[in-house]
Design a protein around this motif. Sequence first.
Motif, mmCIF file in Angstrom:
data_model
loop_
_atom_site.group_PDB
_atom_site.id
_atom_site.type_symbol
_atom_site.label_atom_id
_atom_site.label_comp_id
_atom_site.label_asym_id
_atom_site.label_seq_id
_atom_site.Cartn_x
_atom_site.Cartn_y
_atom_site.Cartn_z
ATOM 1 N N PRO A 120 -9.423 -4.872 11.350
ATOM 2 C CA PRO A 120 -9.552 -3.913 10.252
ATOM 3 C C PRO A 120 -8.287 -3.084 10.022
ATOM 4 C CG PRO A 120 -11.532 -3.917 11.587
ATOM 5 C CD PRO A 120 -10.539 -4.768 12.309
ATOM 6 N N ARG A 121 -7.506 -2.883 11.070
ATOM 7 C CA ARG A 121 -6.273 -2.103 10.944
ATOM 8 C C ARG A 121 -5.338 -2.699 9.901
ATOM 9 N NH1 ARG A 121 -4.007 1.412 14.691
ATOM 10 N NH2 ARG A 121 -1.792 1.835 14.458
ATOM 11 N N TYR A 122 -5.409 -4.017 9.701
ATOM 12 C CA TYR A 122 -4.488 -4.707 8.790
ATOM 13 C C TYR A 122 -5.176 -5.226 7.528
ATOM 14 C CZ TYR A 122 -1.924 -4.570 13.182
ATOM 15 O OH TYR A 122 -1.334 -4.142 14.348
ATOM 16 N N ASP A 123 -6.339 -4.681 7.213
ATOM 17 C CA ASP A 123 -7.054 -5.131 6.015
ATOM 18 C C ASP A 123 -6.251 -4.905 4.735
ATOM 19 O OD1 ASP A 123 -9.217 -6.103 7.393
ATOM 20 O OD2 ASP A 123 -10.560 -4.428 6.946
ATOM 21 N N SER A 124 -5.362 -3.926 4.744
ATOM 22 C CA SER A 124 -4.551 -3.678 3.537
ATOM 23 C C SER A 124 -3.588 -4.821 3.248
ATOM 24 C CB SER A 124 -3.769 -2.364 3.701
ATOM 25 O OG SER A 124 -2.840 -2.451 4.778
ATOM 26 N N TRP A 125 -3.394 -5.707 4.202
ATOM 27 C CA TRP A 125 -2.510 -6.875 4.015
ATOM 28 C C TRP A 125 -3.229 -8.022 3.301
ATOM 29 C CZ3 TRP A 125 0.063 -7.214 9.563
ATOM 30 C CH2 TRP A 125 0.998 -6.168 9.696
ATOM 31 N N LEU A 126 -4.513 -7.875 3.070
ATOM 32 C CA LEU A 126 -5.316 -8.972 2.519
ATOM 33 C C LEU A 126 -5.705 -8.713 1.076
ATOM 34 C CD1 LEU A 126 -7.769 -9.448 5.547
ATOM 35 C CD2 LEU A 126 -5.608 -10.648 5.131
ATOM 36 N N THR A 127 -5.483 -9.716 0.213
ATOM 37 C CA THR A 127 -5.954 -9.685 -1.164
ATOM 38 C C THR A 127 -7.032 -10.742 -1.290
ATOM 39 O OG1 THR A 127 -3.800 -8.985 -2.035
ATOM 40 C CG2 THR A 127 -5.333 -9.989 -3.588
ATOM 41 N N TYR A 128 -8.277 -10.303 -1.396
ATOM 42 C CA TYR A 128 -9.384 -11.260 -1.423
ATOM 43 C C TYR A 128 -9.485 -11.941 -2.788
ATOM 44 C CZ TYR A 128 -11.049 -9.878 3.163
ATOM 45 O OH TYR A 128 -11.161 -9.663 4.521
ATOM 46 N N VAL A 129 -9.854 -13.202 -2.752
ATOM 47 C CA VAL A 129 -9.970 -14.009 -3.976
ATOM 48 C C VAL A 129 -11.398 -13.904 -4.500
ATOM 49 C CG1 VAL A 129 -9.844 -16.354 -4.896
ATOM 50 C CG2 VAL A 129 -8.169 -15.568 -3.207
ATOM 51 N N GLU A 188 4.345 -8.205 -12.511
ATOM 52 C CA GLU A 188 3.925 -8.493 -11.148
ATOM 53 C C GLU A 188 2.422 -8.757 -11.092
ATOM 54 O OE1 GLU A 188 5.460 -6.034 -7.948
ATOM 55 O OE2 GLU A 188 7.116 -5.361 -9.236
ATOM 56 N N ASP A 189 1.657 -7.978 -11.846
ATOM 57 C CA ASP A 189 0.211 -8.181 -11.855
ATOM 58 C C ASP A 189 -0.146 -9.548 -12.419
ATOM 59 O OD1 ASP A 189 -2.517 -7.039 -11.457
ATOM 60 O OD2 ASP A 189 -2.638 -7.363 -13.621
ATOM 61 N N ASP A 190 0.602 -10.007 -13.424
ATOM 62 C CA ASP A 190 0.363 -11.346 -13.975
ATOM 63 C C ASP A 190 0.522 -12.414 -12.894
ATOM 64 O OD1 ASP A 190 -0.058 -10.413 -16.589
ATOM 65 O OD2 ASP A 190 2.061 -10.623 -17.133
ATOM 66 N N ILE A 191 1.579 -12.280 -12.105
ATOM 67 C CA ILE A 191 1.843 -13.270 -11.058
ATOM 68 C C ILE A 191 0.769 -13.193 -9.975
ATOM 69 C CG2 ILE A 191 3.492 -14.089 -9.340
ATOM 70 C CD1 ILE A 191 4.350 -14.472 -12.295
ATOM 71 N N ASN A 192 0.399 -11.983 -9.582
ATOM 72 C CA ASN A 192 -0.667 -11.827 -8.585
ATOM 73 C C ASN A 192 -1.962 -12.476 -9.059
ATOM 74 O OD1 ASN A 192 0.970 -10.377 -6.821
ATOM 75 N ND2 ASN A 192 0.357 -8.389 -7.625
ATOM 76 N N GLN A 193 -2.312 -12.223 -10.312
ATOM 77 C CA GLN A 193 -3.547 -12.799 -10.852
ATOM 78 C C GLN A 193 -3.443 -14.314 -10.978
ATOM 79 O OE1 GLN A 193 -6.479 -11.221 -11.272
ATOM 80 N NE2 GLN A 193 -5.371 -9.501 -10.334
ATOM 81 N N ALA A 194 -2.257 -14.825 -11.299
ATOM 82 C CA ALA A 194 -2.067 -16.279 -11.376
ATOM 83 C C ALA A 194 -2.287 -16.919 -10.007
ATOM 84 C CB ALA A 194 -0.670 -16.603 -11.909
#
Length: 305
Positions: free
Chosen positions: A296-305, A76-82
């Motif tokens: 900010p309540r939903y910051d956990s939904w964000l994966t910054y690039v 899963e981490d491979d796909i996330n990083q891709a």
Amino acid sequence: MVDKAKFIWLDGKFIPWDQAQVHILTHTLHYGLGVFEGVRAYQCANGRTAIFRLPEHTRRLFDSAHILQMEIPFSEDDINQACIEALRQNDQKEAYLRPLIFIGDGAMGLHPQNNPIRVAVITWVWGAYLGDEGLLSGIRLKTSSFTRHHVNVMMTSAKGVGNYVNSILAKREVTKAGYDEALLLDTAGYVAEASGENIFMVKNGIIKTPPSTSILPGITRDCVIVIAKDLGIPIQEARFSRDDLYIADEAFLSGTAAEITPVRELDDRRIGTGKPGPITKKIQETYFDAVHGKKPRYDSWLTYV
């Protein structure tokens, strides 16, 4: 027409867009066994790009593959990083991302035997799936003559490639008749979902959405449920019929591609006032604030690039 990006991630490597090709005997091309995800990346208010709910999408990708007995040769981490690196390689501030798992060439026939499981991540710039005007003013739905899958006909919790033949048939049917999107009923005749989106109705201040037993459990759908609860709006997962929907006060669709799209009409019957209602607009506004990093309540939904 999809605008070409620079690179596509294929089986662990970035290759130029035009070189991302497969053999004509690719098993999934013939028999439809594959899984995929649709993910969006947005440029946030702080100027940075963030992929919305990436871990949840990747988790569902792996769940779908497990249901269909496909062993993904990456973590899963491979796909996330891709996904993250694809945006960087393509210099994309906003994009739609399509992780795709498919069976490669080798044996033919229904049983793929030891054919390789192949993996791709494609990114492209994609605007409002049902149109900017649809987001603003709402769309017209028509109930399709095609029925949504039964849980013992197709694996409805898996985002399987072949499942979408049903959606394509429904979409073509209603757009040819002049409508924007198709509504599909389940095998018992109750409202299931649209061709590529989950559906919600509002009546007397209460939001209802069909239970997840025979539909794809949408990640945007989950966002709506969380947001509604946070806003103090009652929400229920419950069966309802299309005539319930005819007399709803409001209705809207949810999906990664469609985001939050109001419904103004179903089967030539106006929904509510024929315009996006107050609850729909509040859910839509909060959702767009969340994806753009303004809540900010939903910051956990964000994966910054």
